[in-house]
Design a protein around this motif. Structure first.
Motif, PDB file in Angstrom:
ATOM      1  N   ILE A   1      42.421 -17.514  23.161  1.00 38.58           N
ATOM      2  CA  ILE A   1      43.793 -17.027  23.193  1.00 38.58           C
ATOM      3  C   ILE A   1      44.621 -18.062  23.941  1.00 38.58           C
ATOM      4  O   ILE A   1      44.198 -18.588  24.958  1.00 38.58           O
ATOM      5  N   GLY A   2      45.794 -18.354  23.441  1.00 42.03           N
ATOM      6  CA  GLY A   2      46.670 -19.289  24.119  1.00 42.03           C
ATOM      7  C   GLY A   2      46.827 -20.591  23.363  1.00 42.03           C
ATOM      8  O   GLY A   2      46.609 -20.670  22.158  1.00 42.03           O
ATOM      9  N   PHE A   3      47.223 -21.626  24.088  1.00 36.90           N
ATOM     10  CA  PHE A   3      47.505 -22.938  23.512  1.00 36.90           C
ATOM     11  C   PHE A   3      46.262 -23.517  22.850  1.00 36.90           C
ATOM     12  O   PHE A   3      45.170 -23.457  23.392  1.00 36.90           O
TER      13      PHE A   3
ATOM     14  N   PHE B   1      51.076 -24.128  19.741  1.00 33.47           N
ATOM     15  CA  PHE B   1      51.498 -22.981  20.541  1.00 33.47           C
ATOM     16  C   PHE B   1      51.240 -21.647  19.848  1.00 33.47           C
ATOM     17  O   PHE B   1      51.128 -20.627  20.519  1.00 33.47           O
ATOM     18  N   ILE B   2      51.149 -21.631  18.519  1.00 32.82           N
ATOM     19  CA  ILE B   2      51.081 -20.351  17.811  1.00 32.82           C
ATOM     20  C   ILE B   2      49.814 -20.126  17.001  1.00 32.82           C
ATOM     21  O   ILE B   2      49.525 -18.999  16.605  1.00 32.82           O
ATOM     22  N   TYR B   3      49.023 -21.169  16.747  1.00 33.42           N
ATOM     23  CA  TYR B   3      47.914 -21.014  15.802  1.00 33.42           C
ATOM     24  C   TYR B   3      46.839 -20.034  16.271  1.00 33.42           C
ATOM     25  O   TYR B   3      46.387 -19.191  15.487  1.00 33.42           O
ATOM     26  N   ASN B   4      46.399 -20.110  17.509  1.00 35.10           N
ATOM     27  CA  ASN B   4      45.332 -19.211  17.961  1.00 35.10           C
ATOM     28  C   ASN B   4      45.747 -17.745  17.833  1.00 35.10           C
ATOM     29  O   ASN B   4      44.951 -16.899  17.437  1.00 35.10           O
ATOM     30  N   LYS B   5      46.988 -17.442  18.150  1.00 34.80           N
ATOM     31  CA  LYS B   5      47.473 -16.064  18.037  1.00 34.80           C
ATOM     32  C   LYS B   5      47.468 -15.613  16.575  1.00 34.80           C
ATOM     33  O   LYS B   5      47.047 -14.498  16.263  1.00 34.80           O
TER      34      LYS B   5
ATOM     35  N   VAL C   1      43.779 -14.949  15.474  1.00 34.76           N
ATOM     36  CA  VAL C   1      43.246 -13.680  15.986  1.00 34.76           C
ATOM     37  C   VAL C   1      43.856 -12.507  15.235  1.00 34.76           C
ATOM     38  O   VAL C   1      43.153 -11.563  14.859  1.00 34.76           O
ATOM     39  N   LYS C   2      45.151 -12.547  14.986  1.00 37.84           N
ATOM     40  CA  LYS C   2      45.795 -11.455  14.243  1.00 37.84           C
ATOM     41  C   LYS C   2      45.207 -11.308  12.845  1.00 37.84           C
ATOM     42  O   LYS C   2      45.007 -10.191  12.365  1.00 37.84           O
ATOM     43  N   GLU C   3      44.929 -12.412  12.185  1.00 33.50           N
ATOM     44  CA  GLU C   3      44.332 -12.325  10.851  1.00 33.50           C
ATOM     45  C   GLU C   3      42.914 -11.774  10.902  1.00 33.50           C
ATOM     46  O   GLU C   3      42.511 -11.020  10.024  1.00 33.50           O
ATOM     47  N   LEU C   4      42.155 -12.137  11.930  1.00 30.15           N
ATOM     48  CA  LEU C   4      40.808 -11.560  12.080  1.00 30.15           C
ATOM     49  C   LEU C   4      40.894 -10.058  12.302  1.00 30.15           C
ATOM     50  O   LEU C   4      40.092  -9.296  11.744  1.00 30.15           O
ATOM     51  N   LEU C   5      41.855  -9.615  13.094  1.00 33.63           N
ATOM     52  CA  LEU C   5      42.023  -8.175  13.323  1.00 33.63           C
ATOM     53  C   LEU C   5      42.402  -7.459  12.024  1.00 33.63           C
ATOM     54  O   LEU C   5      41.936  -6.347  11.772  1.00 33.63           O
ATOM     55  N   GLU C   6      43.222  -8.092  11.203  1.00 37.23           N
ATOM     56  CA  GLU C   6      43.590  -7.510   9.915  1.00 37.23           C
ATOM     57  C   GLU C   6      42.400  -7.445   8.966  1.00 37.23           C
ATOM     58  O   GLU C   6      42.342  -6.577   8.098  1.00 37.23           O
TER      59      GLU C   6
ATOM     60  N   ALA D   1      41.901  -5.532  26.599  1.00 39.82           N
ATOM     61  CA  ALA D   1      42.956  -5.711  27.596  1.00 39.82           C
ATOM     62  C   ALA D   1      43.526  -7.128  27.550  1.00 39.82           C
ATOM     63  O   ALA D   1      44.742  -7.321  27.701  1.00 39.82           O
ATOM     64  N   SER D   2      42.678  -8.113  27.314  1.00 39.31           N
ATOM     65  CA  SER D   2      43.148  -9.499  27.210  1.00 39.31           C
ATOM     66  C   SER D   2      44.060  -9.675  26.000  1.00 39.31           C
ATOM     67  O   SER D   2      45.090 -10.355  26.075  1.00 39.31           O
ATOM     68  N   LEU D   3      43.705  -9.063  24.885  1.00 38.37           N
ATOM     69  CA  LEU D   3      44.542  -9.135  23.690  1.00 38.37           C
ATOM     70  C   LEU D   3      45.867  -8.428  23.904  1.00 38.37           C
ATOM     71  O   LEU D   3      46.913  -8.885  23.456  1.00 38.37           O
ATOM     72  N   GLN D   4      45.821  -7.311  24.612  1.00 42.07           N
ATOM     73  CA  GLN D   4      47.048  -6.582  24.895  1.00 42.07           C
ATOM     74  C   GLN D   4      47.939  -7.384  25.840  1.00 42.07           C
ATOM     75  O   GLN D   4      49.148  -7.465  25.639  1.00 42.07           O
ATOM     76  N   LYS D   5      47.365  -7.994  26.852  1.00 39.72           N
ATOM     77  CA  LYS D   5      48.128  -8.806  27.798  1.00 39.72           C
ATOM     78  C   LYS D   5      48.776  -9.999  27.109  1.00 39.72           C
ATOM     79  O   LYS D   5      49.887 -10.395  27.448  1.00 39.72           O
ATOM     80  N   ALA D   6      48.092 -10.579  26.130  1.00 39.22           N
ATOM     81  CA  ALA D   6      48.623 -11.721  25.387  1.00 39.22           C
ATOM     82  C   ALA D   6      49.657 -11.305  24.338  1.00 39.22           C
ATOM     83  O   ALA D   6      50.261 -12.158  23.697  1.00 39.22           O
ATOM     84  N   GLY D   7      49.835 -10.003  24.141  1.00 42.03           N
ATOM     85  CA  GLY D   7      50.825  -9.527  23.174  1.00 42.03           C
ATOM     86  C   GLY D   7      50.334  -9.543  21.742  1.00 42.03           C
ATOM     87  O   GLY D   7      51.122  -9.501  20.808  1.00 42.03           O
ATOM     88  N   ILE D   8      49.022  -9.584  21.551  1.00 44.71           N
ATOM     89  CA  ILE D   8      48.472  -9.623  20.205  1.00 44.71           C
ATOM     90  C   ILE D   8      48.281  -8.223  19.654  1.00 44.71           C
ATOM     91  O   ILE D   8      48.514  -7.970  18.474  1.00 44.71           O
TER      92      ILE D   8
END
Length: 109
Positions: free
Chosen positions: A17-19, A68-72, A75-80, A92-99
């Motif tokens: 998660i992140g950069f 800046f945006i690729y990892n997010k 992860v969103k596509e994996l969740l989908e 909690a880490s995903l929630q904190k990162a706004g994912i």
């Protein structure tokens, strides 16, 4: 920060998660090696298009932006696709990162 995601079949993926330093240095290749062909193609086309209009000097600009945006996005596509956080700490880490927006039921480990 890394989190683990699991799917219904028990497949486990550890994602960052992140950069994305790998995207920063290697452009579309990390997406290609992850099997994320859609975003690899988008990054390649963006770098090519900007490079053509700037005579090659600006081809690095999309790489910086995607760093800046690729990892997010990944992860969103994996969740989908059905992956879920492996434990409450990953959730909690995903929630904190706004994912993810809210706590969902996660399997206990």
């Amino acid at each position: 920060m890394h989190v683990q995601l699991v799917n219904a079949a028990g497949g486990l993926k550890e994602v960052k998660i992140g950069f994305s330093w790998t995207t920063f240095f290697f452009g579309f290749f990390p997406a290609l090696f992850r099997g994320d062909l859609k975003w690899a193609a988008i990054m390649f086309v963006a770098a090519t298009a900007v490079g053509v209009f700037t005579l090659g000097f600006g081809a690095w600009l999309p790489g910086i932006i995607f760093s800046f945006i690729y990892n997010k996005m990944y992860v969103k596509e994996l969740l989908e696709k059905g992956y879920r956080p492996a434990n409450v700490q990953d959730q909690a880490s995903l929630q904190k990162a706004g994912i993810v927006a809210a706590f969902e039921a996660v399997p206990r480990t």
